[in-house]
Design a protein around this motif. Sequence first.
Motif, mmCIF file in Angstrom:
data_model
loop_
_atom_site.group_PDB
_atom_site.id
_atom_site.type_symbol
_atom_site.label_atom_id
_atom_site.label_comp_id
_atom_site.label_asym_id
_atom_site.label_seq_id
_atom_site.Cartn_x
_atom_site.Cartn_y
_atom_site.Cartn_z
ATOM 1 N N LEU A 184 -17.544 -1.395 -29.890
ATOM 2 C CA LEU A 184 -19.000 -1.377 -29.827
ATOM 3 C C LEU A 184 -19.403 -1.237 -28.365
ATOM 4 C CD1 LEU A 184 -21.728 -1.797 -31.314
ATOM 5 C CD2 LEU A 184 -21.470 -4.255 -30.878
ATOM 6 N N THR A 185 -20.267 -0.264 -28.083
ATOM 7 C CA THR A 185 -20.772 -0.062 -26.727
ATOM 8 C C THR A 185 -21.987 -0.945 -26.509
ATOM 9 O OG1 THR A 185 -19.973 2.222 -26.662
ATOM 10 C CG2 THR A 185 -21.670 1.608 -25.066
ATOM 11 N N ILE A 186 -21.900 -1.791 -25.498
ATOM 12 C CA ILE A 186 -22.961 -2.757 -25.199
ATOM 13 C C ILE A 186 -23.554 -2.444 -23.831
ATOM 14 C CG2 ILE A 186 -23.445 -5.192 -24.684
ATOM 15 C CD1 ILE A 186 -23.063 -4.668 -27.612
ATOM 16 N N THR A 187 -24.877 -2.455 -23.757
ATOM 17 C CA THR A 187 -25.568 -2.310 -22.482
ATOM 18 C C THR A 187 -25.976 -3.700 -22.019
ATOM 19 O OG1 THR A 187 -26.417 -0.125 -23.093
ATOM 20 C CG2 THR A 187 -27.502 -1.261 -21.262
ATOM 21 N N GLY A 188 -25.348 -4.149 -20.932
ATOM 22 C CA GLY A 188 -25.571 -5.503 -20.458
ATOM 23 C C GLY A 188 -26.517 -5.578 -19.282
ATOM 24 N N LYS A 189 -26.336 -6.580 -18.436
ATOM 25 C CA LYS A 189 -27.210 -6.787 -17.289
ATOM 26 C C LYS A 189 -27.154 -5.599 -16.336
ATOM 27 C CE LYS A 189 -27.170 -11.858 -17.135
ATOM 28 N NZ LYS A 189 -26.844 -13.046 -16.309
ATOM 29 N N GLY A 190 -28.317 -5.249 -15.793
ATOM 30 C CA GLY A 190 -28.375 -4.142 -14.857
ATOM 31 C C GLY A 190 -28.120 -2.793 -15.487
ATOM 32 N N GLY A 191 -28.198 -2.718 -16.830
ATOM 33 C CA GLY A 191 -27.972 -1.447 -17.515
ATOM 34 C C GLY A 191 -26.520 -1.024 -17.554
ATOM 35 N N LYS A 192 -25.592 -1.917 -17.190
ATOM 36 C CA LYS A 192 -24.177 -1.568 -17.181
ATOM 37 C C LYS A 192 -23.609 -1.610 -18.602
ATOM 38 C CE LYS A 192 -23.494 -3.360 -12.503
ATOM 39 N NZ LYS A 192 -22.804 -4.358 -11.661
ATOM 40 N N GLN A 193 -22.847 -0.584 -18.934
ATOM 41 C CA GLN A 193 -22.276 -0.494 -20.277
ATOM 42 C C GLN A 193 -20.816 -0.930 -20.278
ATOM 43 O OE1 GLN A 193 -23.036 3.528 -21.745
ATOM 44 N NE2 GLN A 193 -24.840 2.748 -22.821
ATOM 45 N N ARG A 194 -20.417 -1.499 -21.404
ATOM 46 C CA ARG A 194 -19.014 -1.861 -21.592
ATOM 47 C C ARG A 194 -18.682 -1.699 -23.068
ATOM 48 N NH1 ARG A 194 -21.830 -6.716 -21.801
ATOM 49 N NH2 ARG A 194 -21.088 -8.290 -23.305
ATOM 50 N N ARG A 195 -17.414 -1.590 -23.356
ATOM 51 C CA ARG A 195 -16.974 -1.465 -24.743
ATOM 52 C C ARG A 195 -16.213 -2.724 -25.129
ATOM 53 N NH1 ARG A 195 -17.602 3.396 -26.953
ATOM 54 N NH2 ARG A 195 -15.995 3.097 -28.528
ATOM 55 N N VAL A 196 -16.558 -3.278 -26.276
ATOM 56 C CA VAL A 196 -15.882 -4.475 -26.761
ATOM 57 C C VAL A 196 -15.254 -4.175 -28.120
ATOM 58 C CG1 VAL A 196 -17.405 -6.042 -25.509
ATOM 59 C CG2 VAL A 196 -18.013 -5.348 -27.826
ATOM 60 N N PRO A 197 -14.049 -4.674 -28.365
ATOM 61 C CA PRO A 197 -13.399 -4.454 -29.661
ATOM 62 C C PRO A 197 -14.177 -5.151 -30.778
ATOM 63 C CG PRO A 197 -11.827 -5.208 -28.005
ATOM 64 C CD PRO A 197 -13.181 -5.414 -27.434
ATOM 65 N N MET A 198 -14.175 -4.541 -31.932
ATOM 66 C CA MET A 198 -14.874 -5.099 -33.085
ATOM 67 C C MET A 198 -13.859 -5.612 -34.105
ATOM 68 S SD MET A 198 -17.625 -5.895 -34.587
ATOM 69 C CE MET A 198 -18.628 -5.235 -33.260
ATOM 70 N N LEU A 199 -13.868 -6.906 -34.334
ATOM 71 C CA LEU A 199 -12.978 -7.497 -35.317
ATOM 72 C C LEU A 199 -13.496 -7.223 -36.725
ATOM 73 C CD1 LEU A 199 -12.441 -10.990 -33.633
ATOM 74 C CD2 LEU A 199 -10.841 -9.060 -33.632
ATOM 75 N N PRO A 200 -12.599 -7.022 -37.690
ATOM 76 C CA PRO A 200 -13.044 -6.801 -39.071
ATOM 77 C C PRO A 200 -13.921 -7.925 -39.607
ATOM 78 C CG PRO A 200 -10.739 -6.208 -38.843
ATOM 79 C CD PRO A 200 -11.142 -6.839 -37.541
ATOM 80 N N VAL A 201 -13.610 -9.188 -39.237
ATOM 81 C CA VAL A 201 -14.398 -10.307 -39.738
ATOM 82 C C VAL A 201 -15.837 -10.238 -39.222
ATOM 83 C CG1 VAL A 201 -13.739 -11.849 -37.819
ATOM 84 C CG2 VAL A 201 -14.414 -12.817 -40.019
ATOM 85 N N THR A 202 -16.004 -9.747 -38.008
ATOM 86 C CA THR A 202 -17.352 -9.606 -37.448
ATOM 87 C C THR A 202 -18.102 -8.489 -38.160
ATOM 88 O OG1 THR A 202 -16.506 -10.316 -35.297
ATOM 89 C CG2 THR A 202 -18.652 -9.242 -35.331
ATOM 90 N N ARG A 203 -17.439 -7.366 -38.361
ATOM 91 C CA ARG A 203 -18.058 -6.240 -39.065
ATOM 92 C C ARG A 203 -18.434 -6.641 -40.489
ATOM 93 N NH1 ARG A 203 -14.822 -2.233 -37.243
ATOM 94 N NH2 ARG A 203 -13.209 -2.878 -38.710
#
Length: 311
Positions: A184-203
């Motif tokens: 999942l691509t997340i836009t965090g503080k200062g508009g900086k983007q990062r990618r975080v793994p998505m666990l099946p339980v979360t989905r």
Amino acid sequence: MTQTTPLALAPATADALGRWLDLESATRDRSLHTINAYRADLLAFLSFMGGHEGHAATPKSLAKLRQGDMRAFAASERARGLGARSLARRQSAVRSFLRWLSDREGYDLSAALSTRSPKYSRSLPRPLSPEQAQDALDMVATGHQVPWVAARDAAVMTLLWGCGLRISEALGLDGRDWPFRDNLTITGKGGKQRRVPMLPVTRDAVAEYLRQCPWRLAPDQPLFRGMRGGRLSPDQVSGALRRARASLGLPETATPHALRHSFATHLLSAGGDLRTIQELLGHASLSTTQVYTGVDDAHLMAVYRAAHPRG
């Protein structure tokens, strides 16, 4: 001279403050929350100086600031009940503005800028144990009389714990972000983007919430909705966890943000690399991640030596 009624901001000062805030926002990627905090800090300072001097503060009058003026401001704020940490942040904002003003106008404000901020102990975050986090999620999942609301709250908290998101990041997701892929691509503080793994339980937790949600999923609408269909507020999520922790006897530190702390700490305990956890959390500094995970200096130095090309 003491004045109880704040003086109006001088036009030249208001213009300078506006220019500085615009510069901070544009060149330093400050969030709207930070800019608003800076504005409040400077308005408090300028209001004090107006009463202290007996006239509205202007750039020319600020050029005459001395250590005594800064100390008087600090004493006034402490008398109003401002804590050491908040005062330190407020003084930091004031110094940044004055430094910019002195560079812009050619003033010598070295005496005022040399004033030290109060020392304070940085409180360490208190993550939940894996068992406490799971118990809290289970309680939230059944803790509301409206089933879809309970499923929604559980889905949000699963995102915080399973992906290490800030609550603002989770609640800022829109329909276009669904369905979640492996990352999942997340836009965090200062508009900086990062990618975080998505666990099946979360989905699966988010899918269950959407299955029950009475509101139609639309690309330009919030993914997580309040009872009336608007974007879910952080207070509603905090309230759900507050009720759960009361039932479970968890400490008051068991907040939604503590789930993000827990994500980091549990990853580290399972053998995760500190640098990788830093990237997943979106921290600019490794020292911030150190605080989140409670890592001691020896561990931090070990990571540094392993990563440094001359380590």
